[in-house]
Write a protein that holds these residues in place. Structure first.
Motif, PDB file in Angstrom:
ATOM      1  N   GLN A  97      31.053  38.509  29.157  1.00  9.94           N
ATOM      2  CA  GLN A  97      32.144  39.447  29.409  1.00  9.94           C
ATOM      3  C   GLN A  97      33.477  38.888  28.928  1.00  9.94           C
ATOM      4  O   GLN A  97      34.233  39.574  28.247  1.00  9.94           O
ATOM      5  CB  GLN A  97      32.227  39.773  30.899  1.00  9.94           C
ATOM      6  CG  GLN A  97      33.318  40.763  31.223  1.00  9.94           C
ATOM      7  CD  GLN A  97      33.373  41.086  32.699  1.00  9.94           C
ATOM      8  OE1 GLN A  97      32.343  41.229  33.335  1.00  9.94           O
ATOM      9  NE2 GLN A  97      34.563  41.197  33.223  1.00  9.94           N
ATOM     10  N   ARG A  98      33.768  37.652  29.268  1.00 11.53           N
ATOM     11  CA  ARG A  98      35.041  37.039  28.835  1.00 11.53           C
ATOM     12  C   ARG A  98      35.118  36.947  27.316  1.00 11.53           C
ATOM     13  O   ARG A  98      36.167  37.204  26.724  1.00 11.53           O
ATOM     14  CB  ARG A  98      35.202  35.649  29.446  1.00 11.53           C
ATOM     15  CG  ARG A  98      35.402  35.640  30.931  1.00 11.53           C
ATOM     16  CD  ARG A  98      36.791  36.160  31.264  1.00 11.53           C
ATOM     17  NE  ARG A  98      37.007  36.134  32.695  1.00 11.53           N
ATOM     18  CZ  ARG A  98      38.061  35.626  33.290  1.00 11.53           C
ATOM     19  NH1 ARG A  98      39.030  35.117  32.570  1.00 11.53           N
ATOM     20  NH2 ARG A  98      38.170  35.643  34.581  1.00 11.53           N
TER      21      ARG A  98
ATOM     22  N   GLU B 101      35.587  40.424  25.866  1.00 16.00           N
ATOM     23  CA  GLU B 101      36.977  40.817  26.091  1.00 16.00           C
ATOM     24  C   GLU B 101      37.881  40.180  25.032  1.00 16.00           C
ATOM     25  O   GLU B 101      38.731  40.842  24.447  1.00 16.00           O
ATOM     26  CB  GLU B 101      37.423  40.390  27.488  1.00 16.00           C
ATOM     27  CG  GLU B 101      38.870  40.710  27.779  1.00 16.00           C
ATOM     28  CD  GLU B 101      39.350  40.151  29.101  1.00 16.00           C
ATOM     29  OE1 GLU B 101      40.476  40.500  29.490  1.00 16.00           O
ATOM     30  OE2 GLU B 101      38.624  39.370  29.743  1.00 16.00           O
TER      31      GLU B 101
ATOM     32  N   ARG C 122      39.845  44.335  32.228  1.00 18.79           N
ATOM     33  CA  ARG C 122      38.645  43.756  32.831  1.00 18.79           C
ATOM     34  C   ARG C 122      38.607  44.044  34.331  1.00 18.79           C
ATOM     35  O   ARG C 122      39.626  44.035  35.005  1.00 18.79           O
ATOM     36  CB  ARG C 122      38.650  42.247  32.592  1.00 18.79           C
ATOM     37  CG  ARG C 122      37.499  41.506  33.183  1.00 18.79           C
ATOM     38  CD  ARG C 122      37.492  40.013  32.837  1.00 18.79           C
ATOM     39  NE  ARG C 122      38.755  39.451  32.424  1.00 18.79           N
ATOM     40  CZ  ARG C 122      39.593  38.815  33.239  1.00 18.79           C
ATOM     41  NH1 ARG C 122      39.310  38.678  34.517  1.00 18.79           N
ATOM     42  NH2 ARG C 122      40.707  38.312  32.772  1.00 18.79           N
ATOM     43  N   GLN C 123      37.398  44.290  34.844  1.00 22.02           N
ATOM     44  CA  GLN C 123      37.149  44.439  36.279  1.00 22.02           C
ATOM     45  C   GLN C 123      38.059  45.482  36.938  1.00 22.02           C
ATOM     46  O   GLN C 123      38.750  45.206  37.913  1.00 22.02           O
ATOM     47  CB  GLN C 123      37.280  43.086  36.982  1.00 22.02           C
ATOM     48  CG  GLN C 123      36.197  42.100  36.616  1.00 22.02           C
ATOM     49  CD  GLN C 123      34.817  42.576  37.015  1.00 22.02           C
ATOM     50  OE1 GLN C 123      34.590  42.987  38.134  1.00 22.02           O
ATOM     51  NE2 GLN C 123      33.880  42.521  36.074  1.00 22.02           N
TER      52      GLN C 123
ATOM     53  N   ASP D 269      33.115  46.731  34.319  1.00 19.11           N
ATOM     54  CA  ASP D 269      33.220  45.442  33.631  1.00 19.11           C
ATOM     55  C   ASP D 269      34.415  45.447  32.689  1.00 19.11           C
ATOM     56  O   ASP D 269      35.291  44.598  32.791  1.00 19.11           O
ATOM     57  CB  ASP D 269      31.939  45.122  32.855  1.00 19.11           C
ATOM     58  CG  ASP D 269      30.790  44.712  33.773  1.00 19.11           C
ATOM     59  OD1 ASP D 269      31.043  44.388  34.954  1.00 19.11           O
ATOM     60  OD2 ASP D 269      29.641  44.724  33.301  1.00 19.11           O
ATOM     61  N   LEU D 270      34.429  46.397  31.748  1.00 14.82           N
ATOM     62  CA  LEU D 270      35.537  46.503  30.798  1.00 14.82           C
ATOM     63  C   LEU D 270      35.880  47.972  30.576  1.00 14.82           C
ATOM     64  O   LEU D 270      34.985  48.813  30.485  1.00 14.82           O
ATOM     65  CB  LEU D 270      35.166  45.884  29.443  1.00 14.82           C
ATOM     66  CG  LEU D 270      34.799  44.405  29.417  1.00 14.82           C
ATOM     67  CD1 LEU D 270      34.281  44.006  28.032  1.00 14.82           C
ATOM     68  CD2 LEU D 270      35.973  43.539  29.813  1.00 14.82           C
TER      69      LEU D 270
END
Length: 117
Positions: free
Chosen positions: A50-51, A54, A66-67, A86-87
């Motif tokens: 995820q990071r 992003e 995010r989140q 999540d995004l």
């Protein structure tokens, strides 16, 4: 572990988006996700993918949040459900990531749903 992403189109906050634009955006997001998975490989936690996704999307000039906390209302009562996206990309595409050991047959096809309006 394999990275599996799902995308859902939502009504944009600012300007209307055409189906063609959403299709192109989802194609580009998928390309970024594939690149992240190719570079990192399998076996990592969902939060790592995820990071990195992003970062990759931001690097490609997408607006990424995010989140994102989503309020849940049931029969006019706010429910403390801690529902998070999540995004959120360009304020119109929700990206949900899953890091899984094995893909089920139903997961082998992209989950792209249009028009929640």
């Amino acid at each position: 572990m394999t990275l599996n992403i799902s995308m859902v189109y939502i009504t944009p906050i600012k300007k209307p988006v055409t189906k063609k634009e959403v299709t192109q955006l989802s194609y580009e997001i998928t390309g970024c996700a594939i690149k992240v998975h190719k570079v990192l490989g399998p076996g990592l936690l969902e939060s790592v993918y995820q990071r990195c996704l992003e970062y990759e999307l931001s690097r490609n000039h997408f607006t990424v949040i995010r989140q994102v906390l989503v309020p849940v209302v049931y029969e006019n009562i706010a429910i403390d459900a801690d529902l998070r996206l999540d995004l959120l990309v360009n304020n119109c595409v929700v990206v949900e990531l899953k890091a899984v050991e094995h893909l089920l047959p139903v997961c082998k096809y992209p989950l792209f749903q249009t028009a929640i309006s």
